[in-house]
Design a protein around this motif. Structure first.
Motif, PDB file in Angstrom:
ATOM      1  N   ALA A   1       0.818  -1.201   0.000  1.00 32.05           N
ATOM      2  CA  ALA A   1       0.000   0.000   0.000  1.00 32.05           C
ATOM      3  C   ALA A   1       0.857   1.259   0.000  1.00 32.05           C
ATOM      4  O   ALA A   1       1.946   1.286   0.569  1.00 32.05           O
ATOM      5  CB  ALA A   1      -0.912  -0.006   1.221  1.00 32.05           C
ATOM      6  N   TYR A   2       0.351   2.293  -0.645  1.00 30.02           N
ATOM      7  CA  TYR A   2       1.015   3.588  -0.621  1.00 30.02           C
ATOM      8  C   TYR A   2      -0.013   4.672  -0.914  1.00 30.02           C
ATOM      9  O   TYR A   2      -1.063   4.417  -1.514  1.00 30.02           O
ATOM     10  CB  TYR A   2       2.151   3.643  -1.654  1.00 30.02           C
ATOM     11  N   ALA A   3       0.271   5.883  -0.465  1.00 31.26           N
ATOM     12  CA  ALA A   3      -0.653   6.996  -0.688  1.00 31.26           C
ATOM     13  C   ALA A   3      -0.514   7.527  -2.108  1.00 31.26           C
ATOM     14  O   ALA A   3       0.594   7.617  -2.644  1.00 31.26           O
ATOM     15  CB  ALA A   3      -0.380   8.104   0.316  1.00 31.26           C
ATOM     16  N   ARG A   4      -1.655   7.878  -2.695  1.00 38.22           N
ATOM     17  CA  ARG A   4      -1.658   8.440  -4.045  1.00 38.22           C
ATOM     18  C   ARG A   4      -2.376   9.783  -4.021  1.00 38.22           C
ATOM     19  O   ARG A   4      -3.429   9.927  -3.399  1.00 38.22           O
ATOM     20  CB  ARG A   4      -2.386   7.520  -5.024  1.00 38.22           C
ATOM     21  N   VAL A   5      -1.800  10.746  -4.701  1.00 36.98           N
ATOM     22  CA  VAL A   5      -2.446  12.041  -4.906  1.00 36.98           C
ATOM     23  C   VAL A   5      -2.938  12.073  -6.347  1.00 36.98           C
ATOM     24  O   VAL A   5      -2.148  11.952  -7.282  1.00 36.98           O
ATOM     25  CB  VAL A   5      -1.472  13.202  -4.644  1.00 36.98           C
TER      26      VAL A   5
END
Length: 341
Positions: A134-138
């Protein structure tokens, strides 16, 4: 007679967090303290599942306002399950996607926010579909949101992404999706008068909170693939509920594992959480209590209600009643009991 006692030096804010939260394994991992800090004093240790100091503290105390696990802030958070709200609905997206879970309401709301110019960016948790990390996406283009669809049960660094957005004057408004701990931090910061808290939250137009019973550390995926005997890239989506982790493979085959057998991979801080429905959000979304193929959507603020109404007006969602509120209350109370509240 002179008093020769040596005064105990006052703790710096991060030291207060270290003593009252981090060392007691209460950290939620929301990164609110890291995000709001103007001096970049803190970084996050994934192995220890808590922040640590990397540069000198400027004693602004913004991190204390942000943390949902300090004793003072936990006292502010109600144990009511459903929380303050305006309405509760069954909602499903009118356009489907194979990765959508429980109706795709979150993706539909975010697409509406971008397409209608209500926000400049949305912040979601995505996943590397090969390794399932998982990772944050903008995201600035609604067509890209389908790639981030589906529940993510590891990591939780969406809020930390706001650090860069705060520096970008071209970005005025964002929508952010988070689990209850991140939403609690946003809610606490919204109530704070600290200048750094205000600077952060004034760009968050919509905080969309997810129902969450617990989340897992990064060891989960290797364990799941080992038990199921499949490589990580064969996983299409996962869903936790009703006591089991349901894993759907790219072939369409469905496999399950008892959640009780994965308890060692639950993040330590999740065992201190007192919020199931993200009560400080503008809109909360979950599957418990929903009709088949739909999501439960709880509107909590005028902003949240407005976004839902616009999404309905443009035909992005179908909205109906009939939510099983008793089911939500039941699971929420089970979480409180399990976590000692």
């Amino acid at each position: 007679m002179l008093n020769n006692a040596i005064a105990t030096p006052a703790l710096q804010p991060f030291q207060e967090l270290e003593q009252s939260v981090w060392k007691k394994e209460m950290c939620a991992g929301c990164r609110g303290c890291i995000t709001v800090c103007p001096a970049n004093t803190l970084a996050y240790d994934l192995k220890l599942a808590r922040p640590y100091q990397i540069t000198p503290c400027v004693d602004c105390k913004a991190c204390l306002d942000a943390c949902p696990r300090t004793p003072a802030n936990m006292d502010k958070l109600s144990l009511d399950i459903l929380g303050p709200h305006l309405d509760v609905y069954n909602v499903k997206a009118t356009a489907g996607n194979k990765r959508y879970q429980n109706g795709g309401a979150v993706t539909a709301l975010l697409k509406t926010a971008l397409d209608e110019g209500l926000v400049d960016r949305v912040i979601v948790m995505g996943a590397d579909r090969w390794a399932q990390k998982a990772y944050a996406r903008v995201v600035s283009d609604s067509s890209s949101l389908d790639r981030a669809a589906g529940s993510i049960y590891m990591n939780n660094d969406a809020l930390e992404t706001m650090k860069d957005i705060m520096k970008d004057d071209s970005i005025r408004n964002v929508a952010i999706v988070g689990t209850p701990c991140a939403i609690q931090s946003i809610g606490l910061l919204r109530k704070s008068s600290n200048e750094y808290s205000v600077k952060l939250t004034q760009k968050i137009r919509f905080a969309i909170g997810l129902f969450c019973f617990e989340s897992f550390d990064d060891r989960l995926i290797p364990e799941v693939t080992k038990r199921l005997g499949v490589p990580s890239w064969r996983i299409a989506k996962m869903n936790a509920g009703e006591g089991r982790l349901t894993v759907t493979l790219r072939s369409g085959e469905v496999k399950t594992l008892p959640l009780s057998s994965l308890a060692e991979f639950v993040k330590p801080g999740c065992r201190k959480c007192n919020d199931f429905t993200s009560k400080l959000a503008d809109i909360s979304v979950g599957s418990v209590g929903s009709a088949a193929g739909s999501s439960v959507v709880i509107t909590r603020t005028p902003e949240g209600a407005g976004l839902l109404e616009i999404a309905r007006e443009v035909g992005a969602i179908d909205v109906a009643g009939g939510v099983d509120v008793a089911a939500i209350e039941k699971v929420g109370k089970l979480k409180l009991k399990k976590n000692g509240f």
